[in-house]
Design a protein around this motif. Structure first.
Motif: not given
Length: 231
Positions: A121-122, A149-154, A162-166, A175-177
């Protein structure tokens, strides 16, 4: 690099001198599929010839599981589904989910869900922020009441961000997962394409619109997910 570990003398004394063979450490379903695909049956008799044969009960459990998902019959003959699953180097449950995702044209969410099942899980829960983390996770399932579904939408929202880290910081995500899930999605997609499971348009490109006609249908996705997770 070099990794050092510290163990107590008690733990050290409990270690085996050599690691157990993989056949004795991992589920046998995927191996059983490949053996039966080569018509080397009965399975138990064939595996008994190994230098370190698995427990007969484990072999029986593998056969029962393959029967339950419709991959083989009572005589250990592979079904059409079993033939296809034997071509996919993934656990039979994940393979069945992916194939059904193609058949029922909801491949995009199924690729992400299968990747999440194949990894981890992420979602993360920082110390002292369990309530906020649970609330963020709940917002992603969008009423489906499912971690899948939560993982899919996340993943989908992270992929568009645009800012994946934020985005990860704000929504308690690793983010690594998520990157690993993206890599696994690509690997699954490549496997399905190379084995000819993905329909193509006249110009030779994969027909993604056709493959995702039901990707917004909650009942269809739940049915494919259930088919893959059973038993």
């Amino acid at each position: 690099g070099v990794c050092f570990h510290l163990f107590s003398s008690l733990a050290m004394d409990g270690f085996e001198e050599y690691q157990a063979p993989e056949m004795l450490r991992t589920p046998l379903e995927q191996l059983a599929l490949r053996v039966l695909a080569m018509n080397l049956k009965p399975l138990e008799a064939f595996l008994a010839k190994a230098p370190s044969p698995p427990d007969p009960k484990s072999v029986l459990n593998a056969i029962q599981m393959l029967k339950a998902i419709g991959a083989c019959d009572g005589q250990e003959n592979l079904t059409c589904l079993g033939d296809h699953l034997a071509e996919l180097p993934v656990h039979p449950n994940l393979g069945k989910m992916l194939i059904y995702g193609v058949i029922f044209r909801c491949i995009d969410p199924i690729l992400t869900m299968a990747s999440g099942l194949g990894f981890k899980s992420p979602f993360v829960v920082p110390l002292g922020k369990k309530e906020e983390a649970d609330k963020a996770k709940k917002s992603f399932d969008q009423g489906a009441g499912s971690d899948h579904f939560a993982i899919y939408h996340a993943y989908s929202e992270w992929n568009r961000a645009y800012n994946k880290g934020q985005f990860c910081f704000d929504n308690f995500l690793n983010s690594s997962t998520l990157r690993m899930i993206g890599d696994m999605r690509f690997q699954f997609q490549t496997l399905l394409r190379d084995l000819g499971f993905l329909p193509r348009q006249p110009n030779g490109n994969v027909d993604w619109p056709k493959l995702n006609e039901n990707s917004n249908s909650l009942p269809v996705i739940k049915a494919v997910l259930t088919a893959g997770m059973y038993p």
